[in-house]
Design a protein around this motif. Structure first.
Motif, PDB file in Angstrom:
ATOM      1  N   ALA A 178      55.145  28.200  52.675  1.00 12.00           N
ATOM      2  CA  ALA A 178      53.954  28.877  52.964  1.00 12.00           C
ATOM      3  C   ALA A 178      54.168  30.051  53.578  1.00 12.00           C
ATOM      4  O   ALA A 178      53.169  30.708  53.826  1.00 12.00           O
ATOM      5  CB  ALA A 178      53.246  27.644  53.641  1.00 12.00           C
ATOM      6  N   ASP A 179      55.306  30.155  54.511  1.00 12.66           N
ATOM      7  CA  ASP A 179      55.438  31.414  55.233  1.00 12.66           C
ATOM      8  C   ASP A 179      55.795  32.480  54.543  1.00 12.66           C
ATOM      9  O   ASP A 179      56.395  33.612  55.323  1.00 12.66           O
ATOM     10  CB  ASP A 179      56.169  31.031  56.610  1.00 12.66           C
ATOM     11  CG  ASP A 179      55.747  30.015  57.480  1.00 12.66           C
ATOM     12  OD1 ASP A 179      54.393  30.138  57.526  1.00 12.66           O
ATOM     13  OD2 ASP A 179      56.430  29.408  58.406  1.00 12.66           O
ATOM     14  N   ILE A 180      56.020  32.490  53.279  1.00 10.70           N
ATOM     15  CA  ILE A 180      56.469  33.451  52.385  1.00 10.70           C
ATOM     16  C   ILE A 180      55.322  34.023  51.404  1.00 10.70           C
ATOM     17  O   ILE A 180      54.811  33.168  50.808  1.00 10.70           O
ATOM     18  CB  ILE A 180      57.717  33.262  51.401  1.00 10.70           C
ATOM     19  CG1 ILE A 180      59.122  33.003  52.286  1.00 10.70           C
ATOM     20  CG2 ILE A 180      58.208  34.230  50.488  1.00 10.70           C
ATOM     21  CD1 ILE A 180      60.300  32.249  51.601  1.00 10.70           C
ATOM     22  N   VAL A 181      55.155  35.253  51.681  1.00 10.13           N
ATOM     23  CA  VAL A 181      53.924  35.817  51.169  1.00 10.13           C
ATOM     24  C   VAL A 181      54.221  37.227  50.452  1.00 10.13           C
ATOM     25  O   VAL A 181      54.925  37.882  50.817  1.00 10.13           O
ATOM     26  CB  VAL A 181      52.749  36.288  51.943  1.00 10.13           C
ATOM     27  CG1 VAL A 181      51.438  36.781  51.258  1.00 10.13           C
ATOM     28  CG2 VAL A 181      52.466  35.049  53.001  1.00 10.13           C
ATOM     29  N   ILE A 182      53.914  36.900  48.842  1.00 11.65           N
ATOM     30  CA  ILE A 182      54.154  38.152  48.104  1.00 11.65           C
ATOM     31  C   ILE A 182      52.877  39.150  48.115  1.00 11.65           C
ATOM     32  O   ILE A 182      51.840  38.496  47.526  1.00 11.65           O
ATOM     33  CB  ILE A 182      54.506  37.450  47.033  1.00 11.65           C
ATOM     34  CG1 ILE A 182      55.961  36.913  46.997  1.00 11.65           C
ATOM     35  CG2 ILE A 182      54.829  38.827  45.695  1.00 11.65           C
ATOM     36  CD1 ILE A 182      56.283  36.289  45.460  1.00 11.65           C
ATOM     37  N   VAL A 183      53.002  40.338  48.490  1.00 11.34           N
ATOM     38  CA  VAL A 183      51.932  41.207  48.142  1.00 11.34           C
ATOM     39  C   VAL A 183      52.379  41.855  46.832  1.00 11.34           C
ATOM     40  O   VAL A 183      53.239  42.805  46.735  1.00 11.34           O
ATOM     41  CB  VAL A 183      51.925  42.337  49.561  1.00 11.34           C
ATOM     42  CG1 VAL A 183      50.898  43.360  49.335  1.00 11.34           C
ATOM     43  CG2 VAL A 183      51.813  41.507  50.890  1.00 11.34           C
ATOM     44  N   ASP A 184      51.366  42.006  46.128  1.00 13.00           N
ATOM     45  CA  ASP A 184      51.649  41.958  44.761  1.00 13.00           C
ATOM     46  C   ASP A 184      51.161  43.500  44.222  1.00 13.00           C
ATOM     47  O   ASP A 184      49.928  43.544  44.348  1.00 13.00           O
ATOM     48  CB  ASP A 184      51.148  40.964  43.785  1.00 13.00           C
ATOM     49  CG  ASP A 184      51.418  41.011  42.581  1.00 13.00           C
ATOM     50  OD1 ASP A 184      52.464  41.783  42.104  1.00 13.00           O
ATOM     51  OD2 ASP A 184      50.951  40.382  41.645  1.00 13.00           O
ATOM     52  N   ILE A 185      51.913  44.323  43.631  1.00 12.44           N
ATOM     53  CA  ILE A 185      51.643  45.562  43.055  1.00 12.44           C
ATOM     54  C   ILE A 185      51.151  45.211  41.797  1.00 12.44           C
ATOM     55  O   ILE A 185      52.114  45.259  41.010  1.00 12.44           O
ATOM     56  CB  ILE A 185      52.438  46.688  43.393  1.00 12.44           C
ATOM     57  CG1 ILE A 185      52.570  46.868  44.812  1.00 12.44           C
ATOM     58  CG2 ILE A 185      52.216  47.871  42.564  1.00 12.44           C
ATOM     59  CD1 ILE A 185      53.756  48.020  45.140  1.00 12.44           C
ATOM     60  N   ASN A 186      50.082  44.491  41.293  1.00 13.19           N
ATOM     61  CA  ASN A 186      49.967  43.977  39.873  1.00 13.19           C
ATOM     62  C   ASN A 186      49.152  45.111  39.097  1.00 13.19           C
ATOM     63  O   ASN A 186      48.702  46.098  39.536  1.00 13.19           O
ATOM     64  CB  ASN A 186      49.468  42.709  40.011  1.00 13.19           C
ATOM     65  CG  ASN A 186      48.126  42.725  41.002  1.00 13.19           C
ATOM     66  OD1 ASN A 186      47.507  43.778  41.062  1.00 13.19           O
ATOM     67  ND2 ASN A 186      47.524  41.658  41.338  1.00 13.19           N
ATOM     68  N   GLU A 187      48.854  44.778  38.009  1.00 12.91           N
ATOM     69  CA  GLU A 187      47.837  45.783  37.113  1.00 12.91           C
ATOM     70  C   GLU A 187      46.632  45.961  37.757  1.00 12.91           C
ATOM     71  O   GLU A 187      46.064  47.126  37.565  1.00 12.91           O
ATOM     72  CB  GLU A 187      47.774  45.054  35.995  1.00 12.91           C
ATOM     73  CG  GLU A 187      49.067  44.954  34.929  1.00 12.91           C
ATOM     74  CD  GLU A 187      49.540  46.354  34.559  1.00 12.91           C
ATOM     75  OE1 GLU A 187      48.983  47.456  34.576  1.00 12.91           O
ATOM     76  OE2 GLU A 187      50.824  46.672  34.049  1.00 12.91           O
TER      77      GLU A 187
END
Length: 555
Positions: A62-71
């Motif tokens: 839970a302490d790993i977060v992905i900030v996503d450059i998505n479409e």
């Protein structure tokens, strides 16, 4: 002709064929373990099936977060910043705001390999922000070794790269590698490769944690992060079998444009400490940016989530340990092969052998499946099971072909006229309170076959029919075929049959047949006419032998 040739071969080899076959497979297993390495690494398909269908799947950290450059982010920000790549000022502002929340680490899964010639001020600002951080990590890309001769970069030129061993005298050789262009990123010494290497079939199953460049160790990005966060990063394998957390988008994701917009907004809608003490990974899942890989879990797995899974595995030390290697592979393969060979060689009931063999393979597969569910170990039993199945298949075919050839051998010999038409039958009848089991009769059949020097045919007749046919007892029929005008062969056959009769009680001992079992036999010879149907003559000859046996009992 085929039956005769096969029968002749089986007569010479007898059950030794099973030992020869196991010896051949032993040589092949040893060759494979030392040279070819085919069976030793036959884990791919079995591993994919098991890991994809696990009942107990480890949860993502839970302490790993992905900030996503998505479409959605590319679309939302295109009006102001244009197409990707955006000006690096955007990423600088984003990093500056993220750092204000005191994350444990910020990891860029974006390769900043070239300067932004159209926005040098933007580059300068981003570089200044990076210089003010102590927990930001950047990737470097290791290119193919074939390009090393074209490079002027040596490992000792890369900040933070160290050597192993006591020998520090060797000159560093050039390596083809793409480093971050930003000076602050290089000076931070928080660098790691983010190469992802698929297996030969194009599926990603392992993560390469470091590259050994002639004694210089290039850590991967997950290893660099783990070393910084003080995670248990010791004694890690160079190629780590990934313990997947599930299908894609299992980790906690935050859309880049949403976070960026909220940071610039006066009225905050997102928590002020959203990324506090988190490992924040900034990367892309947008298909248009081509960072998708085929994995054991999906045909299109975002590379940033593979990176997150590798960091997660190292942080919790729960990557999959593979029980494989040359020694376990050889021992398990040979154990399965030789146990199966022993069962065939000792003429153990084939139905029982089939049941035990099938059950053992299912048990081994189940054991491997349970291990990957309840432990962090993958029992790679695919190779040994494959060798065992190969041996069993060949041995089973040989046994069935041998039975068929021997069953038809006497009739073929008689009809061909090559060996004449004289037959000596020796029916041996067993009378017990309960019918004898197949395994007991086959043990006795095997002992009788070993006693006959002229390769007599030994067959079993079971007394388990229903109705009045149940009055028949268990019986073994021994038969010899020889030329009708060959008195020497006839004398040898009779002598061998007589000797077998005197040894019958001794042979019965040790087979497990009940002590109250009575065995009686008789010898009956006859001549078959090759110009008449063989089946009728065989039945008549057999009936005469049984009647003779009953007459002897009555007298």
């Amino acid at each position: 002709m085929l039956n005769q040739q096969l029968a002749n071969i089986t007569r010479r080899l007898h059950n030794n064929f099973y030992l020869y076959l196991s010896a051949l497979l032993t040589v092949l297993v040893l060759l494979d373990a030392s040279v070819f390495h085919v069976g030793e690494n036959m884990r791919d398909r079995a591993f994919d099936m098991m890991v994809k269908n696990r009942i107990i799947v480890p949860k993502p950290d839970a302490d790993i977060v992905i900030v996503d450059i998505n479409e959605a982010s590319l679309s939302a920000m295109s009006a102001e910043y244009g197409r990707w790549p955006w000006p690096r000022q955007v990423l600088g502002e984003f990093l500056e705001n993220i750092e204000a929340q005191q994350p444990k680490a910020v990891v860029f899964d974006i390769l900043f390999s070239d300067p932004d010639i159209y926005n040098p001020d933007s580059d300068a600002y981003f570089n200044e922000v990076i210089a003010g951080t102590q927990n930001t990590f950047f990737p470097m890309l290791r290119l193919a070794e074939e390009s090393d001769q074209l490079s002027q970069i040596t490992p000792n030129m890369i900040p933070g790269i160290k050597r192993t061993g006591a020998d520090q005298s060797n000159t560093a050789k050039p390596i083809a590698i793409v480093l971050p262009h930003l000076e602050a990123a290089l000076n931070s010494e928080h660098l790691g490769t983010h190469n992802i290497y698929p297996d030969k079939d194009g599926i990603v199953r392992e993560y390469k944690l470091w590259h050994d460049e002639s004694g210089w160790i290039l850590p991967s990005l997950p290893l660099a992060v783990a070393n910084f966060t003080k995670a248990n990063a010791a004694d890690l394998p160079q190629n780590m079998l990934i313990n997947w957390r599930g299908k894609p988008f299992t980790y906690q994701f935050a859309t880049f444009s949403d976070v960026y917009t909220d940071m610039a907004s006066k009225v905050k809608k997102r928590p002020a400490n959203e990324f506090k003490d988190k490992i924040v990974i900034i990367g892309s899942t947008a298909p248009s940016l081509f960072d998708l890989k085929a994995t054991a879990m999906a045909k299109a797995h975002p590379g940033v989530e593979i990176l997150a899974t590798a960091i997660d595995n190292i942080k919790h030390d729960d990557y999959l340990k593979v029980w494989r290697g040359k020694t376990p592979y050889i021992l398990m393969s040979l154990t399965l092969v030789w146990l199966t060979a022993l069962a065939f060689f000792r003429n153990i009931d084939r139905d029982k052998v089939t049941r035990v063999f099938s059950s053992s393979q299912i048990i081994l597969i189940t054991l491997s499946y349970l291990a990957i569910n309840f432990t962090n170990t993958y029992l790679d039993l695919t190779g040994p099971i494959t060798w065992a199945v190969l041996y069993f298949s060949v041995a089973k075919i040989y046994a069935l072909a041998n039975d068929r050839a021997m069953q038809r051998l006497l009739a073929n010999d008689v009809e061909s006229g090559k060996k004449g038409a004289a037959i000596l039958l020796m029916p041996i009848m067993f009378e017990t309170r309960e019918p004898l089991s197949d395994s007991l009769l086959k043990k006795l059949q095997y002992k009788i076959e070993q006693q006959t020097q002229r390769h007599a045919t030994v067959e079993i007749l079971k007394g388990t029919q229903s109705g009045i046919w149940g009055l028949f007892s268990d019986m073994i029929i021994v038969s010899w075929a020889y030329a009708h005008d060959n008195e020497a062969e006839a004398s040898k056959a009779t002598q061998e049959a007589t000797q077998l009769g005197t040894q019958l009680n001794q042979l019965i001992q040790g087979t497990g047949i009940p002590e109250d079992t009575t065995a009686r036999y008789t010898l009956h010879s006859g001549t078959l006419n090759t110009e008449k149907p063989m089946a009728n003559q065989w039945r008549g000859l057999f009936a005469q032998a049984i009647i003779k046996l009953d007459i002897l009992e009555a007298s």
